[in-house]
Design a protein around this motif. Structure first.
Motif, PDB file in Angstrom:
ATOM      1  N   SER A 121      -0.009  11.168  -1.189  1.00 19.89           N
ATOM      2  CA  SER A 121      -0.979  11.300  -2.562  1.00 19.89           C
ATOM      3  C   SER A 121      -2.437  11.859  -2.434  1.00 19.89           C
ATOM      4  CB  SER A 121      -0.998  10.515  -3.647  1.00 19.89           C
ATOM      5  OG  SER A 121      -1.875   9.860  -4.045  1.00 19.89           O
ATOM      6  N   GLU A 156      -1.662  15.166  -0.460  1.00 16.53           N
ATOM      7  CA  GLU A 156      -1.874  15.684  -1.978  1.00 16.53           C
ATOM      8  C   GLU A 156      -3.370  16.333  -2.608  1.00 16.53           C
ATOM      9  OE1 GLU A 156      -0.137  17.987  -2.912  1.00 16.53           O
ATOM     10  OE2 GLU A 156      -1.091  19.136  -4.243  1.00 16.53           O
ATOM     11  N   ILE A 157      -3.781  14.562  -2.079  1.00 17.05           N
ATOM     12  CA  ILE A 157      -5.757  15.422  -2.434  1.00 17.05           C
ATOM     13  C   ILE A 157      -6.617  16.312  -1.860  1.00 17.05           C
ATOM     14  CG2 ILE A 157      -7.988  13.939  -3.627  1.00 17.05           C
ATOM     15  CD1 ILE A 157      -5.808  11.879  -4.457  1.00 17.05           C
ATOM     16  N   LEU A 182      -5.482  20.064  -2.166  1.00 14.17           N
ATOM     17  CA  LEU A 182      -5.938  20.877  -3.174  1.00 14.17           C
ATOM     18  C   LEU A 182      -7.634  21.126  -3.273  1.00 14.17           C
ATOM     19  CD1 LEU A 182      -4.451  17.834  -6.365  1.00 14.17           C
ATOM     20  CD2 LEU A 182      -3.663  20.773  -6.276  1.00 14.17           C
ATOM     21  N   ALA A 220     -10.394   5.025  -2.617  1.00 11.38           N
ATOM     22  CA  ALA A 220      -9.789   4.844  -3.395  1.00 11.38           C
ATOM     23  C   ALA A 220      -8.620   4.224  -4.151  1.00 11.38           C
ATOM     24  CB  ALA A 220     -10.019   5.912  -4.372  1.00 11.38           C
ATOM     25  N   TRP A 221      -7.535   4.148  -3.526  1.00 11.90           N
ATOM     26  CA  TRP A 221      -6.622   3.568  -3.526  1.00 11.90           C
ATOM     27  C   TRP A 221      -5.922   2.814  -3.039  1.00 11.90           C
ATOM     28  CZ3 TRP A 221      -2.553   4.742  -6.426  1.00 11.90           C
ATOM     29  CH2 TRP A 221      -2.422   6.114  -6.531  1.00 11.90           C
ATOM     30  N   VAL A 262      -6.399   1.568 -12.172  1.00 14.83           N
ATOM     31  CA  VAL A 262      -5.677   0.767 -14.228  1.00 14.83           C
ATOM     32  C   VAL A 262      -4.054  -0.411 -12.669  1.00 14.83           C
ATOM     33  CG1 VAL A 262      -3.739   2.004 -15.300  1.00 14.83           C
ATOM     34  CG2 VAL A 262      -5.313   2.624 -15.011  1.00 14.83           C
ATOM     35  N   ILE A 309      -1.727  -3.839 -12.990  1.00 21.13           N
ATOM     36  CA  ILE A 309      -0.373  -4.059 -13.519  1.00 21.13           C
ATOM     37  C   ILE A 309      -0.674  -5.899 -13.540  1.00 21.13           C
ATOM     38  CG2 ILE A 309       1.831  -4.888 -13.843  1.00 21.13           C
ATOM     39  CD1 ILE A 309       2.272  -2.045 -12.913  1.00 21.13           C
ATOM     40  N   ILE A 313      -8.835   5.069 -19.069  1.00 18.32           N
ATOM     41  CA  ILE A 313      -8.098   6.087 -18.187  1.00 18.32           C
ATOM     42  C   ILE A 313      -8.586   7.756 -18.472  1.00 18.32           C
ATOM     43  CG2 ILE A 313      -6.153   7.412 -17.696  1.00 18.32           C
ATOM     44  CD1 ILE A 313      -4.300   5.006 -18.804  1.00 18.32           C
ATOM     45  N   THR A 336       4.328   0.769 -12.107  1.00 16.65           N
ATOM     46  CA  THR A 336       3.436   1.152 -10.603  1.00 16.65           C
ATOM     47  C   THR A 336       4.174   2.448 -10.604  1.00 16.65           C
ATOM     48  OG1 THR A 336       4.036  -1.690  -9.871  1.00 16.65           O
ATOM     49  CG2 THR A 336       3.195   0.261  -7.781  1.00 16.65           C
ATOM     50  N   GLN A 337       4.617   2.556 -10.359  1.00 18.79           N
ATOM     51  CA  GLN A 337       5.178   4.398 -10.716  1.00 18.79           C
ATOM     52  C   GLN A 337       4.424   4.859 -11.529  1.00 18.79           C
ATOM     53  OE1 GLN A 337       9.256   5.375 -10.871  1.00 18.79           O
ATOM     54  NE2 GLN A 337       9.812   3.300  -9.689  1.00 18.79           N
ATOM     55  N   THR A 350       1.414   4.023 -13.416  1.00 18.93           N
ATOM     56  CA  THR A 350       0.068   3.645 -12.631  1.00 18.93           C
ATOM     57  C   THR A 350       0.025   4.334 -12.492  1.00 18.93           C
ATOM     58  OG1 THR A 350       0.894   1.755 -11.722  1.00 18.93           O
ATOM     59  CG2 THR A 350      -0.194   1.178 -14.666  1.00 18.93           C
ATOM     60  N   ASP A 351       0.339   4.375 -11.142  1.00 23.30           N
ATOM     61  CA  ASP A 351       0.250   5.161  -9.684  1.00 23.30           C
ATOM     62  C   ASP A 351      -0.258   6.902 -10.177  1.00 23.30           C
ATOM     63  OD1 ASP A 351       0.228   3.109  -7.639  1.00 23.30           O
ATOM     64  OD2 ASP A 351       1.827   3.377  -6.842  1.00 23.30           O
ATOM     65  N   ILE A 357      -1.145   7.496 -12.736  1.00 24.79           N
ATOM     66  CA  ILE A 357      -2.166   8.166 -13.435  1.00 24.79           C
ATOM     67  C   ILE A 357      -3.536   7.479 -12.632  1.00 24.79           C
ATOM     68  CG2 ILE A 357      -3.606   6.698 -14.876  1.00 24.79           C
ATOM     69  CD1 ILE A 357      -1.407   6.414 -17.080  1.00 24.79           C
ATOM     70  N   ASN A 358      -3.347   6.810 -11.652  1.00 26.99           N
ATOM     71  CA  ASN A 358      -4.249   6.345 -10.742  1.00 26.99           C
ATOM     72  C   ASN A 358      -4.561   7.598  -9.704  1.00 26.99           C
ATOM     73  OD1 ASN A 358      -4.979   3.855 -11.261  1.00 26.99           O
ATOM     74  ND2 ASN A 358      -3.700   2.756 -10.363  1.00 26.99           N
ATOM     75  N   GLY A 359      -3.620   8.351  -9.597  1.00 27.54           N
ATOM     76  CA  GLY A 359      -3.573   9.172  -8.561  1.00 27.54           C
ATOM     77  C   GLY A 359      -3.916  10.138  -8.656  1.00 27.54           C
ATOM     78  N   LYS A 369      -6.542  10.028 -11.434  1.00 29.69           N
ATOM     79  CA  LYS A 369      -8.003   9.668 -11.413  1.00 29.69           C
ATOM     80  C   LYS A 369      -8.596   9.712  -9.792  1.00 29.69           C
ATOM     81  CE  LYS A 369      -9.720   6.778 -14.225  1.00 29.69           C
ATOM     82  NZ  LYS A 369     -10.219   5.869 -15.268  1.00 29.69           N
ATOM     83  N   ILE A 370      -7.909   8.890  -9.073  1.00 31.20           N
ATOM     84  CA  ILE A 370      -8.714   9.504  -7.913  1.00 31.20           C
ATOM     85  C   ILE A 370      -8.242  11.018  -6.657  1.00 31.20           C
ATOM     86  CG2 ILE A 370      -8.468   8.723  -4.757  1.00 31.20           C
ATOM     87  CD1 ILE A 370      -6.898   6.594  -6.766  1.00 31.20           C
ATOM     88  N   ALA A 371      -7.588  11.447  -8.226  1.00 35.83           N
ATOM     89  CA  ALA A 371      -7.498  13.158  -7.543  1.00 35.83           C
ATOM     90  C   ALA A 371      -8.984  14.140  -8.019  1.00 35.83           C
ATOM     91  CB  ALA A 371      -6.654  14.107  -7.526  1.00 35.83           C
ATOM     92  N   TYR A 401      -2.116  18.411 -10.165  1.00 36.69           N
ATOM     93  CA  TYR A 401      -1.586  16.579  -9.259  1.00 36.69           C
ATOM     94  C   TYR A 401      -0.507  16.252 -10.133  1.00 36.69           C
ATOM     95  CZ  TYR A 401      -1.594  11.972  -7.302  1.00 36.69           C
ATOM     96  OH  TYR A 401      -1.310  11.191  -6.679  1.00 36.69           O
ATOM     97  N   TYR A 443       2.602  14.564  -8.457  1.00 36.83           N
ATOM     98  CA  TYR A 443       3.862  13.965  -8.078  1.00 36.83           C
ATOM     99  C   TYR A 443       4.726  13.503  -8.691  1.00 36.83           C
ATOM    100  CZ  TYR A 443       3.484   8.603  -9.469  1.00 36.83           C
ATOM    101  OH  TYR A 443       4.289   7.272  -8.818  1.00 36.83           O
TER     102      TYR A 443
END
Lengths: 405, 428
Positions: free
Chosen positions: A145, A148-149, A152, A183-184, A189, A191, B122, B151-152, B154-155, B157-159, B161-163, B190, B194
Motif C-alpha cells: 500500500s 501504491e500511495i 499515486l 502512518a500505518w 480505524v 478493532i 472516517i 482487518t481487511q 478496516t485496512d 479504509i485506513n489505506g 485515509k493514509i493515501a 487507491y 486495494y
C-alpha cells in the motif's frame, strides 16, 4: 427405611473398595492438572513468539528492510534470519512456525509496478500456520500500500508540476514511502475485541484459563467412569442371586430401584463436589461465584450418571461387560461432549453431533458459571436437558428390569 | 512343545474375551478415531474450511450525515459477500443490549458493533474511530478469524485515509495545490487498487503471497505421515495409544497366571510332569505373542483408517519388538507384585495410567513441553518406546532406532527376569 438401608449398603460397599478412591478422586485430580497444563502449553505456543524464518534474497533493498522492520514490531513474531535450505528443514522439524522468502528484485520490481511473489513456507492447515499467514499477509499488504500511495503521489506530481530531476523524484519517493509507513504504524480505524463476561464480572473473576476447560471436563469424564463402581453392584447382585432374594422380601421393585439409584446419585454427587472443591482451591476455577448454580449442575450430572449406571447395570450380564460399556460411554460422551478439547476447535460435523450430547450440556452449564460469568438462570436449560436424558435412561432401566421379571 | 501348547491356550482365551479384545483393539482405535473425526477438517488440509458455524450479529449504529458515504452499511455488505467462509453466518441486531443477551443465550457467538460516528470520523481529517467485536468468552478460533476479516475491511479504509493524507502533504511540499477533486481521484484510484489486490491475494491464480508446505531434499528424512503437521499429530496420538494399550495388554495377559492360580488350574498343572519353568515360559510366551499380535493388528488398522505411515520397515520392526518386550516384561513384573486378580484390576489401571502419563503418551502432540517433563519420560519404559516411535515416524533409518531398541530390550529382559524370580518363589 428399607430403601435407605439399601442405599447405605451400596454406599458403604463402594467406599470400602480402595479402587473407588483411585478412580473417583485420584485419577481425575491428576488428569485435570495434567490436561490443564497441556492445554495451557498448547495455547501459549499458538499465541506468542511464533518463530518466523527470514530468507532475504533481496539484500538491503528498501522494501525488504521496510517489511523486516514491520514484521519485527509484531509482538507475536520472532524473526530468525537464515538461508532457504535451513529454513525448510527447520519448519519441517517444528523449530520454526514458518519461513518467509523474499526473492531477488522484490523491491526494484515492486517499485516499478511489477508483481512479485513472496513465498511463505508453513502448513496452512495448522492454527499456527494460519495465524502466521494472516500476520504476514496484513504486513505485506500494508507495505504494498505504501508503494501504491507513492505511485499515486508521483503520478499527480508529474501531471501538475513535473520533478526537477531524477534525484528530486527519488527523494520524494523515499519521503512518501517513509511517511506512509509511519502512518500505518498507527492506523485511525481500529478493532477492539471484548470478551462478553468482562462486561458483567470484572471483580469476582470468571476468568478463562486452561483449567476452566480441564476441570469441568474431567468432572464430567470421571463421573461417567464412576458407572463402573455403581453398575457392577447391580450386576453382582444379580449374579450372586442377592437380587432375586431381595425380590422375595417385602421390599418391592420400585424400592430396590430407588435404593440403588439414590446410592449411585449420592456417590457421583460427592465425587463431583470434591472435584469442584479441588478446582476452586488449587486451580483457580471460580465455581464459588455461583455456588447454588454449581450445586444444581453437579446434582443434574449425578442424576444423569446414576440413571445411566442403572441402565447399564440392568442391561449387561457380567462385570467385564460393565467395564467395556462404561469405558465406551466415557470415551464417547467425553470426546463428543467437549470434555477433552473445546468443541469449537473441532470440525463442523463433530461439533454439531457433540452439542447434542448430555456431556456437552453439562460442560455448557459449568462454563456458563466459570467462563461466561453468568448467573443461576443460565444453568436452568443445561440442568433440565441433563434431567431429561436421566429420565430417558431411567425409563430404559425400568422397562428392562420389568422384562427380566 | 508343552510350552507352546500352554501359550496357545492363553492366546485363544484372551482373543475369545470380549473385554480383552475391546481393550486391546477397540479402545485405542475408538479414541484415535474420535480425535481424527474431531479434526478431520484440518487433516484434509483445507484450512478453516470446516469450522463449526459462527453466528455473528452486526449492530450498525452508524449515522452518517446526508450525502455522506455509509461505511457501516459497507461493512455489512462486506460480511455478507459470497466469498466469506460458509461457516460465518451474519445477521443484524438493533442495539448492544440485545446483542449481549443473545451472546449470553448463545444464540450468537460474536457481535460486531459499529459506533454512531463511524462514517463521520472516517471522513474527517485525523478522525479516529473503531469497531468492537464482542465475543462469547469460550470461543477463540471463530472470533479470531472474524477479526482477521474485519482487518481487511478496516485496512482498506485506513489505506485510503493514509493515501489522502500522505498525498496531500507530499504534493503540497512538491508545490502542487491539492483540491477536493484531486483527493477524490486519489481515493478512487487507491480503492480500485486495494480491491484488486484483495481479490488477487485471496483468490488469484498467482497471489502476491503464496503459501507452500515445506519440502525437504531427498537426503533429509521425510516425516512418515507427509508434511502435514496435523497428520503427524494423528500419528503421534496413535503411537501413544498403541503404547498405552500394549502395556495394558501385557499386564492383562499376565493376569492369567493369577486367575489360573485362583481357579486351582495352576496348582493342578504343577502336579503334572511338566516342569514349572516350562509352564511359566509358556505363560511368558503367551503374553509376548498377544502384545505382538495386538501391535501388528493396531498398526495395520491405523494405517488403513487414519492413513498413518509408520516409517521405514526396519526401524518400525525394531520399535515394535522393543515395545513388545518392554510391555510384556513390565506386565509380568507388575502382576508378580499383586496378590490376586481383584487387586490386579486397580493396580494395573493405576500404574499403567500413571506411567503412561509420565511417559508422555498423552502429550506427544503438545508443543513446547518443558524440559523437566521430557526428562521424566525416560524414567518410564513407555517414555523410551515413545522416543522410538518418534524416531521411526520421522522417517529415520534403523540405525537411529537401534539405541532405543537396545534400552527397551534391556528393560524388558530385566523386568521379565525379576517377575519370573518373584513368581518362582511364590509357587515354590
Amino acid at each position: 427405611m428399607r430403601i435407605i438401608n439399601l442405599t447405605l449398603k451400596d454406599i458403604s460397599q463402594i467406599l470400602r473398595d480402595k479402587r473407588s478412591f483411585l478412580f473417583m478422586l485420584l485419577m481425575p485430580v491428576v488428569f485435570t492438572a495434567f490436561m490443564g497444563f497441556a492445554l495451557g502449553r498448547s495455547s501459549t505456543a499458538n499465541d506468542q513468539n511464533l518463530a518466523l524464518g527470514w530468507i532475504n534474497q533481496d539484500g538491503n533493498s528498501l522494501l525488504s528492510q521496510q517489511l523486516h522492520s514491520s514484521l519485527q514490531t509484531s509482538s507475536a513474531l520472532k524473526l530468525v534470519e537464515l538461508d532457504e535450505s535451513q529454513a525448510e528443514e527447520q519448519v519441517q522439524q517444528g523449530k520454526l512456525a514458518a519461513a518467509l522468502k523474499i526473492p531477488t528484485g522484490f523491491s526494484q520490481q515492486t517499485l516499478a509496478g511489477e508483481k512479485v511473489q513472496l513465498t511463505l513456507f508453513t502448513d496452512d492447515a495448522s492454527s499456527t500456520g494460519q495465524t502466521i499467514h494472516q500476520i504476514v499477509q496484513t504486513v505485506l499488504m500494508r507495505s504494498l500500500s505504501t508503494v501504491e500511495i507513492a505511485r499515486l503521489v508521483e503520478g499527480q506530481t508529474e501531471n501538475s508540476e513535473p520533478y526537477a530531476s531524477q534525484a528530486v523524484q527519488q527523494t520524494a519517493l523515499l519521503q512518501t514511502l517513509e511517511q506512509a509507513n509511519q502512518a500505518w504504524q498507527k492506523p485511525e480505524v481500529t478493532i477492539t475485541v471484548v470478551k462478553a463476561q468482562l462486561l458483567y464480572d470484572t471483580t469476582s473473576a470468571a476468568k478463562a484459563n486452561s483449567f476452566t476447560q480441564s476441570s469441568p471436563g474431567m468432572i464430567v469424564q470421571f463421573a461417567i467412569f464412576g458407572l463402573v463402581n455403581t453398575a457392577v453392584i447391580l450386576v453382582n447382585e444379580r449374579k450372586s442371586k442377592t437380587l432375586q432374594r431381595l425380590l422375595t422380601t417385602s421390599i418391592n421393585r420400585a424400592g430396590i430401584i430407588s435404593g440403588h439409584l439414590v446410592a449411585m446419585f449420592l456417590i457421583v454427587l460427592l465425587q463431583g463436589l470434591v472435584l469442584v472443591a479441588f478446582g476452586q482451591i488449587f486451580l483457580g476455577v471460580n465455581y464459588l461465584r455461583q455456588p447454588l448454580a454449581v450445586l444444581v449442575m453437579v446434582a443434574a450430572l449425578a442424576f444423569w450418571i446414576a440413571c445411566m449406571g442403572l441402565a447399564i447395570g440392568v442391561l449387561v450380564k457380567g462385570e467385564e461387560q460393565v467395564l467395556i460399556w462404561s469405558m465406551l460411554a466415557m470415551f464417547l460422551f467425553s470426546a463428543l461432549g467437549g470434555c477433552w478439547f473445546p468443541l469449537e476447535s473441532s470440525s463442523g460435523a463433530f461439533s454439531v453431533i457433540g452439542h447434542w450430547m448430555p456431556s456437552a450440556w453439562a460442560m455448557n452449564g459449568f462454563q456458563n458459571i466459570v467462563v461466561r460469568g453468568l448467573g443461576f438462570s443460565s444453568i436452568l436449560l443445561p440442568a433440565s436437558i441433563l434431567t431429561g436424558y436421566a429420565l430417558a435412561f431411567f425409563g430404559l432401566a425400568i422397562w428392562r428390569f420389568d422384562q427380566q421379571g | 512343545m508343552k510350552m507352546i501348547a500352554i501359550a496357545l491356550k492363553d492366546i485363544k482365551q484372551s482373543f475369545r474375551s470380549f473385554f480383552a479384545v475391546g481393550m486391546m483393539l477397540g479402545a485405542p482405535l475408538l479414541i484415535t478415531g474420535l480425535i481424527y473425526f474431531a479434526f478431520s477438517g484440518l487433516t484434509s488440509g483445507k484450512a478453516g474450511s470446516d469450522l463449526p458455524t459462527l453466528k455473528v450479529a452486526v449492530v450498525n449504529l452508524d449515522r452518517p450525515a446526508a450525502n455522506q458515504q455509509n461505511f457501516g452499511a459497507l461493512l455489512i455488505t462486506f460480511l455478507n459477500d459470497k466469498r466469506m467462509p460458509d461457516w460465518l453466518h451474519t445477521s443484524e441486531l438493533p442495539d448492544e443490549s440485545t446483542t449481549r443477551s443473545e451472546i449470553d443465550r448463545q444464540e450468537i457467538g460474536a457481535a460486531v458493533i459499529v459506533p454512531v460516528d463511524f462514517s463521520s470520523s472516517i471522513l474527517s481529517a485525523n478522525g479516529s474511530t473503531g469497531i468492537t467485536i464482542l465475543q462469547d468468552p469460550t470461543l477463540t478460533i471463530g472470533p479470531s478469524v472474524l477479526k482477521d476479516l474485519l482487518t481487511q475491511f478496516t485496512d482498506g479504509i485506513n489505506g485510503g485515509k493514509i493515501a489522502v493524507t500522505v498525498a496531500s502533504s507530499q504534493l503540497a511540499s512538491n508545490g502542487v495545490k491539492v483540491n477536493s477533486a484531486m483527493q477524490q481521484g486519489i481515493i478512487q484510484n487507491y480503492s480500485n487498487w486495494y480491491s484488486d489486490l484483495s481479490t488477487d491475494i485471496h483468490h488469484g491464480q498467482e497471489p502476491e503471497l503464496v503459501v507452500q508446505p515445506p519440502h525437504l531434499q531427498s537426503s533429509t528424512p521425510v516425516a512418515s505421515s507427509g508434511t502435514n503437521p496435523v497428520a503427524n499429530m494423528m500419528a503421534q496420538i496413535m503411537a501413544g495409544m498403541l503404547i498405552f494399550f500394549a502395556f495394558f495388554t501385557g499386564a492383562y495377559a499376565a493376569q492369567s497366571i493369577l486367575r489360573e492360580d485362583e481357579n486351582g488350574t495352576l496348582p493342578r498343572l504343577f502336579s503334572t510332569p511338566t516342569q514349572r519353568s516350562t509352564i511359566l515360559a509358556g505363560k511368558l510366551l503367551a503374553v509376548f505373542s498377544i502384545v505382538l499380535v495386538q501391535s501388528i493388528v493396531l498398526m495395520t488398522l491405523a494405517s488403513i483408517a487414519f492413513h498413518i505411515n509408520w516409517g521405514q520397515p526396519l526401524s518400525t520392526t525394531l520399535v515394535v519388538l522393543g515395545q513388545v518386550v518392554a510391555a510384556s516384561g513390565f506386565g509380568i513384573l507388575l502382576i508378580s507384585l499383586v496378590k490376586n486378580s481383584r487387586q490386579a484390576g486397580a493396580v494395573v489401571g493405576g500404574v499403567i495410567s500413571s506411567t503412561g502419563l509420565l511417559g508422555g503418551l498423552f502429550s506427544a502432540s503438545v508443543p513446547n513441553m518443558p524440559g523437566f517433563f521430557n526428562n521424566i519420560t525416560h524414567f518410564t519404559p513407555q517414555g523410551w518406546v515413545m522416543d522410538g516411535w518418534k524416531a521411526a515416524l520421522a522417517g529415520n533409518p534403523a540405525g537411529q532406532t537401534i539405541p532405543t531398541f537396545l534400552v527397551l530390550l534391556f528393560i524388558g529382559i530385566f523386568f521379565f527376569a525379576a517377575g519370573s524370580v518373584i513368581f518362582s518363589r511364590r509357587f515354590a
